[in-house]
Design an enzyme around this catalytic site. Structure first.
Site, PDB file in Angstrom:
ATOM      1  CG  MET A  10     -11.608  -3.199   5.348  1.00  0.00           C
ATOM      2  SD  MET A  10     -10.110  -2.791   4.428  1.00  0.00           S
ATOM      3  CE  MET A  10      -9.123  -1.963   5.678  1.00  0.00           C
ATOM      4  CG  ASP A  44      -5.130   2.136   1.180  1.00  0.00           C
ATOM      5  OD1 ASP A  44      -6.107   1.385   1.038  1.00  0.00           O
ATOM      6  OD2 ASP A  44      -4.023   1.748   1.610  1.00  0.00           O
ATOM      7  CG  HIS A  89      -9.339  -0.012  -0.149  1.00  0.00           C
ATOM      8  ND1 HIS A  89      -8.719  -0.274   1.051  1.00  0.00           N
ATOM      9  CD2 HIS A  89     -10.673  -0.055   0.103  1.00  0.00           C
ATOM     10  CE1 HIS A  89      -9.631  -0.468   1.990  1.00  0.00           C
ATOM     11  NE2 HIS A  89     -10.828  -0.332   1.440  1.00  0.00           N
ATOM     12  CB  SER A 148      -0.891   0.024   1.235  1.00  0.00           C
ATOM     13  OG  SER A 148      -1.440   1.328   1.380  1.00  0.00           O
ATOM     14  CG  MET A 174      -8.354   6.818   3.154  1.00  0.00           C
ATOM     15  SD  MET A 174      -7.431   6.873   4.699  1.00  0.00           S
ATOM     16  CE  MET A 174      -6.623   5.261   4.617  1.00  0.00           C
ATOM     17  CG  ASP A 209      -6.211  -3.129   3.264  1.00  0.00           C
ATOM     18  OD1 ASP A 209      -5.137  -2.877   3.825  1.00  0.00           O
ATOM     19  OD2 ASP A 209      -6.867  -2.295   2.610  1.00  0.00           O
ATOM     20  CG  MET A 243     -11.309   2.947   2.521  1.00  0.00           C
ATOM     21  SD  MET A 243      -9.781   2.890   3.467  1.00  0.00           S
ATOM     22  CE  MET A 243      -8.606   3.084   2.123  1.00  0.00           C
ATOM     23  N   GLY A 296       1.121  -2.248   4.086  1.00  0.00           N
ATOM     24  CA  GLY A 296       1.613  -0.884   4.009  1.00  0.00           C
ATOM     25  C   GLY A 296       2.860  -0.704   4.833  1.00  0.00           C
ATOM     26  CG  HIS A 330      -3.982  -1.717  -1.527  1.00  0.00           C
ATOM     27  ND1 HIS A 330      -5.097  -2.448  -1.863  1.00  0.00           N
ATOM     28  CD2 HIS A 330      -4.354  -0.936  -0.467  1.00  0.00           C
ATOM     29  CE1 HIS A 330      -6.097  -2.150  -1.046  1.00  0.00           C
ATOM     30  NE2 HIS A 330      -5.674  -1.233  -0.187  1.00  0.00           N
TER      31      HIS A 330
END
Ligand code: DX5
Ligand code: ZN
Length: 223
Positions: free
Chosen positions: A137, A35, A66, A10, A37, A175, A68, A197, A33
């Site tokens: 998760m 992320d 991903h 990540s 957010m 994850d 979020m 990560g 990956h």
């Protein structure tokens, strides 16, 4: 090399001032990956589609994005345009995960759903054929560097049984808090892909850590 297990570092844990180098440093990784957010669906803000596009320019590896974020329906096209190969949205953020997944597939990307630790997986088992990937998760989404929640491994085992019983090829990914200490339990339950990560980017040699995680997961996989 067999397709599985997949280690997906990540970039949330990388040094953003050297994004391209950090992405290229993990040459042994299967996927990257990313992320995203929004500060609403999760109480933290990371980055958006421009950084996904910058990551895309840095590597040919599969980008596992991903999301979020709230209202994923409204934003997914931006991430497809930015170069995502797999778009993962949270089931808690949409009323119709099947419709969104189908529309992602129609647009030519892999469709993934993610479930927070408190969300039962049973509600989604009947629709698994619509999803290319399920991301379990193993921390509350929002921050890197949290402790692995071992009780989430049961979800991996449930998914493995259902996917195998129905002859599906949905990928199971986990994850949060994955490291050399925790990866084997998830692998032994039948997980295919592992996001890491901090374990990767805080290591002295990130690529060596990817190789180590890959070896540990390979040895622990049930098949
Ligand atoms: C958490 C993110 C994770 C996170 C993993 O909300 O979805 O991908 O970056 O970080 P570690 O491996 O440090 O738990
Ligand atoms: Zn993630």
């Amino acid at each position: 090399m067999p397709e599985f297990p997949i280690i997906a570092p990540s970039i949330l844990a990388c040094d953003f001032s050297r994004l391209a180098e950090e992405v290229q440093a993990v040459s042994s990784a299967g996927w990257i990956h990313v992320d995203v957010m929004d500060g609403h669906f999760v109480p933290n803000l990371s980055f958006g589609a421009d950084i996904v596009a910058a990551t895309r320019r840095s590597t040919d590896k599969i980008l596992d994005v991903h999301l979020m974020i709230e209202n994923p329906e409204k934003w997914v096209q931006n991430y497809i345009d930015a170069g995502a190969d797999c778009v993962i949205f949270h089931v808690e953020a949409t009323n119709d995960p099947v419709a969104l997944a189908d529309s992602l597939r129609e647009r030519g990307v892999r469709a993934g759903i993610s479930v927070k630790p408190g969300t039962p997986i049973e509600d989604y088992l009947g629709d698994l054929e619509h999803f290319d990937l399920v991301l379990v998760m193993s921390v509350e989404p929002g921050f890197g560097g949290q402790s692995f929640m071992p009780d989430q491994v049961e979800k991996v085992a449930t998914l493995r049984r259902e996917i195998d019983a129905r002859g599906l090829n949905t990928i199971i990914e986990i994850d949060g808090g994955i490291s050399a200490k925790t990866i084997e339990q998830a692998a032994a339950a039948g997980c295919d892909a592992f996001v890491a990560g901090s374990a990767v980017y805080k290591a002295d040699n990130p690529d060596a850590e990817v190789v180590r995680l890959h070896e540990l997961a390979s040895a622990a996989l049930p098949r």
